[in-house]
Design a protein around this motif. Structure first.
Motif, mmCIF file in Angstrom:
data_model
loop_
_atom_site.group_PDB
_atom_site.id
_atom_site.type_symbol
_atom_site.label_atom_id
_atom_site.label_comp_id
_atom_site.label_asym_id
_atom_site.label_seq_id
_atom_site.Cartn_x
_atom_site.Cartn_y
_atom_site.Cartn_z
ATOM 1 N N MET A 1 -7.156 -26.521 -1.506
ATOM 2 C CA MET A 1 -6.713 -26.355 -0.145
ATOM 3 C C MET A 1 -5.387 -27.082 0.027
ATOM 4 O O MET A 1 -5.218 -28.194 -0.436
ATOM 5 C CB MET A 1 -7.755 -26.922 0.814
ATOM 6 N N GLN A 2 -4.464 -26.464 0.728
ATOM 7 C CA GLN A 2 -3.135 -27.016 0.997
ATOM 8 C C GLN A 2 -3.017 -27.338 2.477
ATOM 9 O O GLN A 2 -3.116 -26.441 3.311
ATOM 10 C CB GLN A 2 -2.050 -26.017 0.591
ATOM 11 N N LEU A 3 -2.820 -28.620 2.800
ATOM 12 C CA LEU A 3 -2.660 -29.056 4.181
ATOM 13 C C LEU A 3 -1.201 -29.356 4.464
ATOM 14 O O LEU A 3 -0.492 -29.886 3.615
ATOM 15 C CB LEU A 3 -3.468 -30.323 4.453
ATOM 16 N N LEU A 4 -0.772 -29.046 5.683
ATOM 17 C CA LEU A 4 0.542 -29.436 6.186
ATOM 18 C C LEU A 4 0.300 -30.387 7.344
ATOM 19 O O LEU A 4 -0.375 -30.038 8.311
ATOM 20 C CB LEU A 4 1.346 -28.217 6.646
ATOM 21 N N ILE A 5 0.827 -31.612 7.227
ATOM 22 C CA ILE A 5 0.675 -32.625 8.261
ATOM 23 C C ILE A 5 2.048 -32.885 8.867
ATOM 24 O O ILE A 5 3.006 -33.159 8.144
ATOM 25 C CB ILE A 5 0.142 -33.956 7.682
ATOM 26 N N GLY A 13 -0.906 -40.326 11.907
ATOM 27 C CA GLY A 13 -0.716 -39.370 10.818
ATOM 28 C C GLY A 13 -0.928 -39.983 9.446
ATOM 29 O O GLY A 13 -1.579 -39.389 8.579
ATOM 30 N N SER A 14 -0.384 -41.173 9.230
ATOM 31 C CA SER A 14 -0.513 -41.800 7.910
ATOM 32 C C SER A 14 -1.965 -42.191 7.630
ATOM 33 O O SER A 14 -2.448 -42.025 6.503
ATOM 34 C CB SER A 14 0.412 -43.011 7.782
ATOM 35 N N ASN A 15 -2.673 -42.675 8.636
ATOM 36 C CA ASN A 15 -4.084 -43.002 8.424
ATOM 37 C C ASN A 15 -4.922 -41.755 8.184
ATOM 38 O O ASN A 15 -5.838 -41.765 7.369
ATOM 39 C CB ASN A 15 -4.624 -43.824 9.595
ATOM 40 N N PHE A 16 -4.580 -40.671 8.866
ATOM 41 C CA PHE A 16 -5.266 -39.399 8.626
ATOM 42 C C PHE A 16 -5.049 -38.948 7.179
ATOM 43 O O PHE A 16 -5.989 -38.529 6.496
ATOM 44 C CB PHE A 16 -4.769 -38.337 9.603
ATOM 45 N N ILE A 17 -3.820 -39.046 6.712
ATOM 46 C CA ILE A 17 -3.510 -38.642 5.334
ATOM 47 C C ILE A 17 -4.259 -39.512 4.332
ATOM 48 O O ILE A 17 -4.870 -39.000 3.381
ATOM 49 C CB ILE A 17 -1.989 -38.685 5.083
ATOM 50 N N LEU A 18 -4.238 -40.819 4.516
ATOM 51 C CA LEU A 18 -4.919 -41.721 3.581
ATOM 52 C C LEU A 18 -6.422 -41.455 3.546
ATOM 53 O O LEU A 18 -7.027 -41.417 2.467
ATOM 54 C CB LEU A 18 -4.640 -43.175 3.964
ATOM 55 N N GLN A 19 -7.034 -41.251 4.701
ATOM 56 C CA GLN A 19 -8.469 -40.979 4.741
ATOM 57 C C GLN A 19 -8.797 -39.629 4.116
ATOM 58 O O GLN A 19 -9.799 -39.488 3.412
ATOM 59 C CB GLN A 19 -8.987 -41.058 6.171
ATOM 60 N N THR A 20 -7.950 -38.639 4.362
ATOM 61 C CA THR A 20 -8.174 -37.311 3.783
ATOM 62 C C THR A 20 -8.059 -37.361 2.265
ATOM 63 O O THR A 20 -8.887 -36.786 1.552
ATOM 64 C CB THR A 20 -7.174 -36.296 4.360
ATOM 65 N N MET A 21 -7.045 -38.060 1.764
ATOM 66 C CA MET A 21 -6.860 -38.182 0.314
ATOM 67 C C MET A 21 -8.035 -38.912 -0.326
ATOM 68 O O MET A 21 -8.439 -38.580 -1.434
ATOM 69 C CB MET A 21 -5.554 -38.911 -0.002
ATOM 70 N N TYR A 24 -11.175 -36.361 0.131
ATOM 71 C CA TYR A 24 -10.986 -35.085 -0.564
ATOM 72 C C TYR A 24 -9.833 -35.227 -1.559
ATOM 73 O O TYR A 24 -8.725 -34.726 -1.323
ATOM 74 C CB TYR A 24 -10.682 -33.968 0.428
ATOM 75 N N PRO A 25 -10.052 -35.905 -2.681
ATOM 76 C CA PRO A 25 -8.957 -36.231 -3.602
ATOM 77 C C PRO A 25 -8.267 -35.033 -4.254
ATOM 78 O O PRO A 25 -7.158 -35.179 -4.757
ATOM 79 C CB PRO A 25 -9.630 -37.112 -4.655
ATOM 80 N N LYS A 26 -8.860 -33.858 -4.215
ATOM 81 C CA LYS A 26 -8.230 -32.680 -4.813
ATOM 82 C C LYS A 26 -7.389 -31.884 -3.817
ATOM 83 O O LYS A 26 -6.702 -30.946 -4.193
ATOM 84 C CB LYS A 26 -9.284 -31.777 -5.445
ATOM 85 N N THR A 27 -7.438 -32.279 -2.553
ATOM 86 C CA THR A 27 -6.662 -31.598 -1.523
ATOM 87 C C THR A 27 -5.181 -31.880 -1.715
ATOM 88 O O THR A 27 -4.787 -32.999 -2.009
ATOM 89 C CB THR A 27 -7.102 -32.074 -0.121
ATOM 90 N N LYS A 48 3.069 -42.465 -3.349
ATOM 91 C CA LYS A 48 4.374 -42.076 -3.881
ATOM 92 C C LYS A 48 4.287 -41.276 -5.188
ATOM 93 O O LYS A 48 5.004 -40.311 -5.371
ATOM 94 C CB LYS A 48 5.234 -43.323 -4.088
ATOM 95 N N ASN A 49 3.404 -41.652 -6.081
ATOM 96 C CA ASN A 49 3.311 -40.999 -7.394
ATOM 97 C C ASN A 49 2.126 -40.047 -7.524
ATOM 98 O O ASN A 49 1.799 -39.628 -8.625
ATOM 99 C CB ASN A 49 3.262 -42.062 -8.495
ATOM 100 N N LYS A 50 1.498 -39.702 -6.413
ATOM 101 C CA LYS A 50 0.368 -38.765 -6.448
ATOM 102 C C LYS A 50 0.895 -37.338 -6.569
ATOM 103 O O LYS A 50 1.769 -36.924 -5.813
ATOM 104 C CB LYS A 50 -0.480 -38.883 -5.181
ATOM 105 N N SER A 51 0.350 -36.595 -7.496
ATOM 106 C CA SER A 51 0.823 -35.221 -7.725
ATOM 107 C C SER A 51 0.394 -34.265 -6.614
ATOM 108 O O SER A 51 0.992 -33.201 -6.457
ATOM 109 C CB SER A 51 0.323 -34.706 -9.067
ATOM 110 N N ASN A 52 -0.617 -34.618 -5.834
ATOM 111 C CA ASN A 52 -1.088 -33.732 -4.767
ATOM 112 C C ASN A 52 -0.568 -34.142 -3.387
ATOM 113 O O ASN A 52 -1.043 -33.666 -2.374
ATOM 114 C CB ASN A 52 -2.611 -33.657 -4.768
ATOM 115 N N TYR A 53 0.431 -35.032 -3.358
ATOM 116 C CA TYR A 53 1.061 -35.443 -2.102
ATOM 117 C C TYR A 53 2.565 -35.207 -2.188
ATOM 118 O O TYR A 53 3.201 -35.542 -3.180
ATOM 119 C CB TYR A 53 0.797 -36.918 -1.801
ATOM 120 N N ARG A 54 3.102 -34.620 -1.117
ATOM 121 C CA ARG A 54 4.549 -34.386 -1.068
ATOM 122 C C ARG A 54 5.059 -34.733 0.325
ATOM 123 O O ARG A 54 4.482 -34.325 1.331
ATOM 124 C CB ARG A 54 4.849 -32.916 -1.373
ATOM 125 N N TYR A 55 6.146 -35.483 0.357
ATOM 126 C CA TYR A 55 6.798 -35.823 1.614
ATOM 127 C C TYR A 55 8.073 -35.003 1.753
ATOM 128 O O TYR A 55 8.865 -34.904 0.818
ATOM 129 C CB TYR A 55 7.140 -37.317 1.673
#
Length: 78
Positions: A1-5, A13-21, A24-27, A48-55
């Motif tokens: 699943m691909q989320l756009l935040i 927003g940052s706490n939502f992202i951290l909790q989601t990651m 659901y570590p594969k999101t 910063k170095n997570k392959s499933n996170y992009r800023y």
């Protein structure tokens, strides 16, 4: 699943992202933030170095950028 935040560098927003990651570590998450008042890049330093996170530094008023990001997303959180 691909989320756009949107606004993911702010407190909520940052706490939502951290909790989601954590839950659901594969999101895959794309975070778009204009780095205005209330934004803090340090909030997500640990991802910063997570392959499933992009800023993406950008503003939601940039229609072309948003259309591109939305077309690649399954769910959008604003």
């Amino acid at each position: 699943m691909q989320l756009l935040i949107t606004g993911g560098l702010g407190f909520i927003g940052s706490n939502f992202i951290l909790q989601t990651m954590q839950k659901y570590p594969k999101t895959k998450i794309t975070n778009i933030d204009a780095q205005l008042e209330g934004s803090n890049i340090k909030n997500l330093q640990s991802l910063k170095n997570k392959s499933n996170y992009r800023y993406v530094k950008g503003n939601i008023t940039n229609q072309k950028l948003i259309e591109k990001l939305v077309s690649k997303s399954d769910v959008i959180f604003n």
